[in-house]
Structures are given as C-alpha cells and as structure tokens.
Design a protein around this motif. Sequence first.
Motif, mmCIF file in Angstrom:
data_model
loop_
_atom_site.group_PDB
_atom_site.id
_atom_site.type_symbol
_atom_site.label_atom_id
_atom_site.label_comp_id
_atom_site.label_asym_id
_atom_site.label_seq_id
_atom_site.Cartn_x
_atom_site.Cartn_y
_atom_site.Cartn_z
ATOM 1 N N HIS A 257 0.846 -1.183 0.000
ATOM 2 C CA HIS A 257 0.000 0.000 0.000
ATOM 3 C C HIS A 257 0.891 1.245 0.000
ATOM 4 N N PRO A 258 0.626 2.224 -0.868
ATOM 5 C CA PRO A 258 1.539 3.372 -1.000
ATOM 6 C C PRO A 258 1.552 4.315 0.188
ATOM 7 N N VAL A 259 0.566 4.250 1.061
ATOM 8 C CA VAL A 259 0.500 5.146 2.219
ATOM 9 C C VAL A 259 0.894 4.428 3.501
ATOM 10 N N HIS A 260 0.277 3.292 3.781
ATOM 11 C CA HIS A 260 0.456 2.620 5.064
ATOM 12 C C HIS A 260 1.589 1.590 5.080
ATOM 13 N N GLY A 261 2.046 1.141 3.915
ATOM 14 C CA GLY A 261 3.120 0.163 3.879
ATOM 15 C C GLY A 261 2.688 -1.247 4.188
ATOM 16 N N THR A 262 1.391 -1.465 4.408
ATOM 17 C CA THR A 262 0.876 -2.827 4.497
ATOM 18 C C THR A 262 0.855 -3.410 3.088
ATOM 19 N N PHE A 263 0.525 -4.708 2.958
ATOM 20 C CA PHE A 263 0.623 -5.278 1.618
ATOM 21 C C PHE A 263 -0.483 -6.288 1.358
#
Length: 345
Positions: A257-263
């Motif tokens: 995810h470009p904002v939260h860094g989750t995937f």
Amino acid sequence: MSVTTRFISNNADIALPNPPHDSISSLSFSNKADYLAVGSWDNSVRVYEVSPQGQSKGIAVYTHHSPVLSVCWDQENSRVFSGSVDNMGHMFDIVTGQTTQVAQHTGPVKIVKWVSMPHAGVLVTGSWDKTIKYCDLRAPSPIATVKLPERCYALDARYPLMVAATAERRILTFDLAQSPILYENTASPQRLQTRVVTCCPDKIGFAVGGIEGRVSLNIGAHSIDSNEYSFRCHRQNSSSTKNDQSLIYSINDINFHPVHGTFSTCGSDGTVHFWDRDARMRLKSFNRASGPIVCSAFNGTGSIFAYAVSYDWHKGFSGMTSKQPNKIMVHVVKDEDVRKRATKS
C-alpha cells in the motif's frame, strides 16, 4: 503471522467493461492519474480511466504480435510500457496514441519496470533469454546489459534497490546507486519456483512469493540489522483425515500500500489478503472469487485496489476452458482495512 480473519464482501466491487478476450497477465496504475494499464494473453494492452467510486471506461488499446506478459508506466504517467512473448518491449504514448518499439531480446520479455533515477528514468526489461537490459529512451541501444544465471521470472525496483528472481531459485539484489551491473546472487528463501518479488516502500527490503503458498520477507536488505521471516498463506485444509495436510496454492502477486506500507497477496485459490508486515498479522481477506486471481495493483493514493480474476495456467493448456472467468474488478479501499495495527513494545 496471526490468521484471525475479517472478510471483505466482494459484492460491491465493480467489473471493468470490455475486458481482454484471454487470460490477464499484468495490471499497473499510473502514479498521478487513475489510469489502469492491463496486459493480456490476447496480445493487447488496454488502458482504462477509473473514477474514485470504481466506475471505469476504456480510453486506449494497442497490440503486440504475441501475448503480453507485463505492463508499467513512466514517472510522468504519459507513457505505457509493455513486454511480450514476441521478444519486444513497446512504448505507447497516451497523448499521441503512437506505439514505438523500445526494447529487443532474444526471448520473451517477462517483465518491464520503469525506474526513476536521480537524473533520469530508465526502462528495465527482464527476459527469458537470461538478461536484464537498461534502456535510456534517449539512446538507440541499451545503456547496459546484465547476464543472469537463468531465466528472469520476476523483477521489481524502488531506487536504489532492485531485486530479480530467476529460474533455479536464484534471487539477485542490485544497488543501482553503485552500478547497474553489480549484484548479489543468493538462493531463494523458498524451496520451490518463485512467482513474484516486490520491493518494500522503505526501499531496504523485499517480499517473495511462489508456488508453495508462502510469503518470505527480507527486511533491511544489505543491512547488518536485516531480518528475514516467512509465513504460510493461500492454503486450505484438505478433505483428508490427516490434520497436517492442506491444499497449497500459488501466490501470484504482492503489492504494498503506497501510504500505510501494508501489503496484499493474491493467489490461485481466488483470494486476496491484506497484511501488516510489522505486526505480522492478517488484516482483511476477500471472499473467494470465481477463479484464480492472477495480478493486482493499488492506485497512487491507495484508495483503489484492482485485481484480475483469470486463468493462471497452473494446469497448463488443458486447464484453459470456456468456463474460466476473465474479468478485472475494482475495489474501493477503506482506510481501516489497510492501516497498520499497533504493535507491542
């Protein structure tokens, strides 16, 4: 990894109109405008404009001579690049509608990736001819060529880190700030074939997925504080009476995810999962789709998630039947579904 699961209903997801006529191979959102490029085995690249609510319309189509395996955008979001089984890389200009050949290999081009360098961007192409080529579009020929130990199966880059995966379970890491030629050649953390490698947003790590239903994360690549771990996913309990047996599915794509860094991960079992890398837990799971999910992509803000339900060729030519679905779905992302969870100190 924790496997406590909250399911996301797919009923509200919207199908893109006029999808490709054959299996979908690649999805890529532009960084600034919500344009989605779609590569397919029907030799085409389609470009859609997607609204914040998920509705979409087709705005362009161009073709190769053979199936398209990969698509990407440049940093300015005005050009689409594609790699094909015809051994060529093409560039399509959204403004002019012109298609130009920009890369040539002696084998199928498995992956195309635009890399934004400090002074200029380059197109990187990885091929089954066992090479990676760096193309400066201002030059008539590649500015560098790297010979690989085997066929390139996957590649991703976030300057200065670039990672490639090849046949025979090799993982190659590149420090593009030093040289496009030098790399480290190590064995994959997975025992079976690699399907995808994806660089982390922090540019110091990467994730690996393959056919064994396992994700491996290398956090802090090239650092003395590096941390590697793996976890199982995209597996189902089998009907066997033995509790330790399960059905194992390929992991076809991984996207951060470009904002939260989750995937996200998507697989041959027709599911999508959202994960928190730091808390080591699963955040959300989609209800099972009607077929394998072959590829996926977040848009530039992370508010839209696109995924393709299509045949992934895991059963070969005989598995490609008229009953196989072929569609691209758009999911409007809720912030709470992808936000990181608090970790214990």
